[in-house]
Design a protein around this motif. Structure first.
Motif, PDB file in Angstrom:
ATOM      1  N   THR A 580       0.844  -1.190   0.000  1.00 57.16           N
ATOM      2  CA  THR A 580       0.000   0.000   0.000  1.00 57.16           C
ATOM      3  C   THR A 580       0.880   1.240   0.000  1.00 57.16           C
ATOM      4  N   CYS A 581       0.345   2.331  -0.565  1.00 55.73           N
ATOM      5  CA  CYS A 581       1.039   3.611  -0.487  1.00 55.73           C
ATOM      6  C   CYS A 581       0.754   4.228   0.882  1.00 55.73           C
ATOM      7  N   PRO A 582       1.399   5.353   1.245  1.00 51.61           N
ATOM      8  CA  PRO A 582       1.163   5.947   2.575  1.00 51.61           C
ATOM      9  C   PRO A 582      -0.281   6.358   2.824  1.00 51.61           C
ATOM     10  N   HIS A 583      -1.051   6.580   1.751  1.00 42.18           N
ATOM     11  CA  HIS A 583      -2.442   6.985   1.901  1.00 42.18           C
ATOM     12  C   HIS A 583      -3.390   5.796   1.944  1.00 42.18           C
ATOM     13  N   GLY A 584      -2.853   4.583   1.849  1.00 43.70           N
ATOM     14  CA  GLY A 584      -3.687   3.394   1.955  1.00 43.70           C
ATOM     15  C   GLY A 584      -4.119   2.795   0.629  1.00 43.70           C
ATOM     16  N   ARG A 585      -3.771   3.437  -0.484  1.00 45.96           N
ATOM     17  CA  ARG A 585      -4.134   2.855  -1.779  1.00 45.96           C
ATOM     18  C   ARG A 585      -3.214   1.671  -2.087  1.00 45.96           C
ATOM     19  N   PRO A 586      -3.721   0.668  -2.779  1.00 47.91           N
ATOM     20  CA  PRO A 586      -2.860  -0.476  -3.112  1.00 47.91           C
ATOM     21  C   PRO A 586      -1.784  -0.091  -4.110  1.00 47.91           C
ATOM     22  N   THR A 587      -0.604  -0.625  -3.919  1.00 56.24           N
ATOM     23  CA  THR A 587       0.474  -0.444  -4.904  1.00 56.24           C
ATOM     24  C   THR A 587       0.500  -1.596  -5.897  1.00 56.24           C
ATOM     25  N   THR A 588      -0.032  -2.743  -5.471  1.00 60.15           N
ATOM     26  CA  THR A 588       0.139  -3.969  -6.253  1.00 60.15           C
ATOM     27  C   THR A 588      -1.148  -4.777  -6.283  1.00 60.15           C
ATOM     28  N   ILE A 589      -1.461  -5.309  -7.440  1.00 68.16           N
ATOM     29  CA  ILE A 589      -2.555  -6.253  -7.595  1.00 68.16           C
ATOM     30  C   ILE A 589      -1.989  -7.542  -8.187  1.00 68.16           C
ATOM     31  N   VAL A 590      -2.330  -8.682  -7.571  1.00 60.54           N
ATOM     32  CA  VAL A 590      -1.835  -9.987  -8.024  1.00 60.54           C
ATOM     33  C   VAL A 590      -2.973 -10.744  -8.704  1.00 60.54           C
ATOM     34  N   LEU A 591      -2.749 -11.123  -9.937  1.00 58.63           N
ATOM     35  CA  LEU A 591      -3.700 -11.955 -10.684  1.00 58.63           C
ATOM     36  C   LEU A 591      -3.091 -13.353 -10.795  1.00 58.63           C
ATOM     37  N   SER A 592      -3.496 -14.236  -9.885  1.00 57.39           N
ATOM     38  CA  SER A 592      -2.933 -15.586  -9.879  1.00 57.39           C
ATOM     39  C   SER A 592      -3.410 -16.371 -11.095  1.00 57.39           C
ATOM     40  N   LYS A 593      -2.719 -17.455 -11.377  1.00 54.41           N
ATOM     41  CA  LYS A 593      -3.099 -18.304 -12.509  1.00 54.41           C
ATOM     42  C   LYS A 593      -4.494 -18.880 -12.295  1.00 54.41           C
ATOM     43  N   SER A 594      -4.829 -19.245 -11.076  1.00 54.00           N
ATOM     44  CA  SER A 594      -6.162 -19.799 -10.825  1.00 54.00           C
ATOM     45  C   SER A 594      -7.244 -18.735 -11.002  1.00 54.00           C
ATOM     46  N   ARG A 595      -6.923 -17.493 -10.598  1.00 57.01           N
ATOM     47  CA  ARG A 595      -7.901 -16.418 -10.782  1.00 57.01           C
ATOM     48  C   ARG A 595      -8.098 -16.106 -12.264  1.00 57.01           C
ATOM     49  N   LEU A 596      -7.010 -16.098 -13.008  1.00 57.06           N
ATOM     50  CA  LEU A 596      -7.116 -15.872 -14.444  1.00 57.06           C
ATOM     51  C   LEU A 596      -7.918 -16.985 -15.112  1.00 57.06           C
ATOM     52  N   ALA A 597      -7.681 -18.222 -14.658  1.00 58.37           N
ATOM     53  CA  ALA A 597      -8.422 -19.348 -15.224  1.00 58.37           C
ATOM     54  C   ALA A 597      -9.913 -19.189 -14.971  1.00 58.37           C
ATOM     55  N   GLY A 598     -10.269 -18.707 -13.778  1.00 55.65           N
ATOM     56  CA  GLY A 598     -11.675 -18.492 -13.473  1.00 55.65           C
ATOM     57  C   GLY A 598     -12.275 -17.395 -14.335  1.00 55.65           C
ATOM     58  N   MET A 599     -11.502 -16.356 -14.592  1.00 58.09           N
ATOM     59  CA  MET A 599     -11.991 -15.255 -15.413  1.00 58.09           C
ATOM     60  C   MET A 599     -12.245 -15.703 -16.848  1.00 58.09           C
ATOM     61  N   PHE A 600     -11.461 -16.687 -17.301  1.00 59.46           N
ATOM     62  CA  PHE A 600     -11.641 -17.206 -18.655  1.00 59.46           C
ATOM     63  C   PHE A 600     -12.504 -18.475 -18.679  1.00 59.46           C
ATOM     64  N   LEU A 601     -13.170 -18.745 -17.535  1.00 60.74           N
ATOM     65  CA  LEU A 601     -14.081 -19.900 -17.422  1.00 60.74           C
ATOM     66  C   LEU A 601     -13.371 -21.213 -17.752  1.00 60.74           C
ATOM     67  N   ARG A 602     -12.147 -21.346 -17.251  1.00 63.43           N
ATOM     68  CA  ARG A 602     -11.376 -22.565 -17.509  1.00 63.43           C
ATOM     69  C   ARG A 602     -11.402 -23.504 -16.308  1.00 63.43           C
TER      70      ARG A 602
END
Length: 603
Positions: A580-602
């Motif tokens: 997170t940055c000092p103001h609390g906003r996220p610095t990083t988002i992780v898209l795991s392989k399993s999450r990507l597979a779910g997004m593509f209905l795999r």
């Protein structure tokens, strides 16, 4: 015996005073507004103080004044010349109307009130002296036409309120802010403000908005504004707003909004102004706005709060949309921007909302090792004391990133994601050792790095670096008044400011991690952050460091090389809180392989 009792008059007067008089600035507000209502052309405000606090407030005007009998009657509770029946509350046109201010002030201070009615055949004026609500004397004296009121020993008989008063610089900054707001709304009146006998600022009653803005904020600031005006039925708007590309701030301290001559606070109207800018306004930034809004008095309810700063509008949504349109039209007519083909602003007669066109999304950047020659060669200005130098964006970005590479970052054995590319010149794409996709906001990431370094050095002997050539900066009266209270906090962050002349201060030291933190825009933003609300010394310092960190780092829409992106990720992984940055906003988002597979209905 009954437990319910009728309060005595003294207790009632103290309660009423607590609602109206919060601090010295409240007294100044009520007295100056009375002078405005009295048709004054010149109003002089005098403030005296010593180490214990503000000791004396005086307001003198050349208004209509009062006769001998009214001078005494004016200090009775709910005595007023501005309304006489309930129906009058439906169309208030004066700043005061309740008849509470003088009685409330007199209940908690020592008052000397001298007044002479304009055009009176009598050579005598009336003088009333009241201490703590008790009449001391009521006599005839010699004095010019108009009114003079002196307030001494404020809160002397209400210790509970007195102990909550802040230091002299803080109280003085509130007084300055209050007088500035009233002067901006009453430009036909000449205002003079003195502190311990020395003139702090003066307006000349010319009626010109730019003249008053220049007197309060300086002539250079007034040149950054563009006019806005318009009318829609009974609604009229007139004023000035910041041009896009000019200095913006991260706080809403420069909204000066008046409805029928009364300075008000309204989040809804502030929102409408920002909406008028659309995408011309950077996220999290606020313009300056000086607007007079004229409405039918019957559509405005000012009898909401004792301070009369809050109002209710019967046609609030229509007014908001009109302001939004007026701001948009002003910027369009000034050719600040051109609308996209086919785009039309809303028409006030239909009162439809609108949105400004958004730029087309940028494509995903491929893996790069160098930047295009046309970008590398394009010059841009960089502030460097009194002399302006020019650097390419690539070199400037490289310099920004290298500043944070070796300062105060702990060693880490964490795996540093492998950079794949950049999207929209704002987000870094990378993959971790598990093959997950990592998306990093480059500005938020660099902000976290810079904040950790500033925090590690804060309050140490190594927090600041002395500049070879001090940087001059013009400060507002409010900033100057508050600086004595902020010097220790600024020094902890690495800043040293010293007075140089009228309204001009010299920046002699800036945080060691970045010399660019001494440019005027950053100093103003840091002072705004320090003044934005209350808090302990540590809380104020934290706001200063967060603002400094945000200002010193690489921004979005900045192209980076793979080497620069890799270096940024390595520095980020070495911080204490990399996600997170000092103001609390996220610095990083992780898209795991399993999450990507779910997004593509795999799955």
């Amino acid at each position: 015996m009954s437990r319910v009792k009728i309060l005595d008059e003294e207790t009632i007067s103290h309660i009423a005073a607590g609602e109206v008089v919060e601090r010295a600035a409240s007294v100044v507000k009520e007295l100056v507004e009375n002078a405005v209502d009295a048709d004054a052309q010149i109003i002089r405000i005098g403030i005296s103080a010593d180490k214990t606090g503000i000791t004396r407030i005086s307001v003198t005007d050349d208004g209509v004044g009062m006769d001998f009998d009214d001078a005494l009657l004016a200090f009775r509770q709910h005595a007023t010349s501005k309304i006489s029946r309930p129906e009058d509350l439906d169309g208030i046109t004066t700043l005061g109307f309740r008849g509470e201010a003088l009685a409330s002030i007199a209940a908690i201070s020592k008052v000397t009130f001298t007044t002479k009615e304009r055009g009176s055949a009598s050579p005598e004026a009336a003088r009333v002296v009241i201490h703590g609500g008790e009449l001391i004397s009521h006599a005839a004296v010699g004095a010019p036409e108009g009114t003079s009121i002196i307030i001494e020993a404020l809160f002397y008989n209400t210790p509970a309120r007195r102990k909550f008063q802040k230091s002299v610089p803080t109280e003085l900054s509130h007084v300055y802010d209050m007088v500035e707001r009233i002067a901006l709304s009453n430009r036909h009146i000449s205002f003079v403000l003195l502190y311990n006998g020395k003139e702090r600022f003066q307006t000349f009653g010319t009626g010109s908005y730019p003249d008053v803005i220049a007197a309060v904020f300086g002539s250079s600031f007034s040149k950054e504004l563009t006019p806005v005006s318009g009318s829609f039925g009974p609604v009229k708007i007139d004023g000035w707003i910041t041009r896009p590309g000019s200095e913006m701030k991260t706080t809403q301290t420069r909204f000066y909004l008046a409805i029928n001559g009364r300075q008000v606070t309204s989040r809804q109207l502030q929102w409408a102004i920002r909406e008028g800018y659309g995408t011309l306004l950077p996220k999290g930034m606020f313009p300056a706005a000086f607007l007079d809004i004229t409405l039918d008095p019957r559509d405005v309810d000012v009898n909401v709060h004792p301070t009369k700063r809050e109002v209710r509008l019967s046609r609030e949504r229509e007014v908001m949309r009109f302001i939004q349109d007026a701001v948009y039209s002003s910027l369009h007519e000034e050719r600040v921007f051109s609308p996209a083909p086919g785009h039309k602003p809303s028409v006030c007669s239909r009162l439809t909302s609108f949105s400004l066109p958004s730029p087309a999304p940028a494509p995903v950047r491929e893996i790069v090792t160098t930047l295009p020659a046309e970008i590398v060669g394009e010059p841009m200005p960089v502030y460097a004391g009194k002399r302006e130098t020019r650097q390419s964006p690539l070199k400037q970005t490289e310099k920004q990133l290298r500043r944070t590479e070796t300062h105060d970052l702990p060693e880490t054995d964490l795996f540093v994601p492998e950079v794949l590319g950049q999207i929209g010149d704002t987000y870094i794409l990378a993959k971790n050792e598990s093959g997950d996709l990592i998306v990093v906001d480059q500005h938020a990431a660099h902000e976290r790095i810079m904040y950790d370094q500033l925090l590690a050095r804060a309050s140490s002997a190594e927090s600041g670096q002395e500049l070879i050539v001090p940087l001059p900066i013009t400060l507002s009266k409010k900033e100057i008044a508050a600086l004595p209270d902020l010097q220790d906090v600024l020094a902890s962050a690495g800043y040293l400011l010293e007075p140089f002349g009228k309204d001009v201060w010299m920046v002699r030291s800036v945080p060691v991690v970045s010399s660019t933190l001494g440019d005027p825009e950053t100093i103003h933003a840091i002072l705004d952050a320090a003044l934005d609300g209350v808090g302990s010394t540590d809380e104020v310092l934290d706001r200063v460091l967060k603002t400094a960190a945000c200002r010193a780092v690489v921004k979005g829409n900045t192209p980076l090389t793979v080497e620069q992106m890799q270096r940024l990720l390595r520095q980020l992984m070495a911080t204490q809180s990399p996600y997170t940055c000092p103001h609390g906003r996220p610095t990083t988002i992780v898209l795991s392989k399993s999450r990507l597979a779910g997004m593509f209905l795999r799955t």
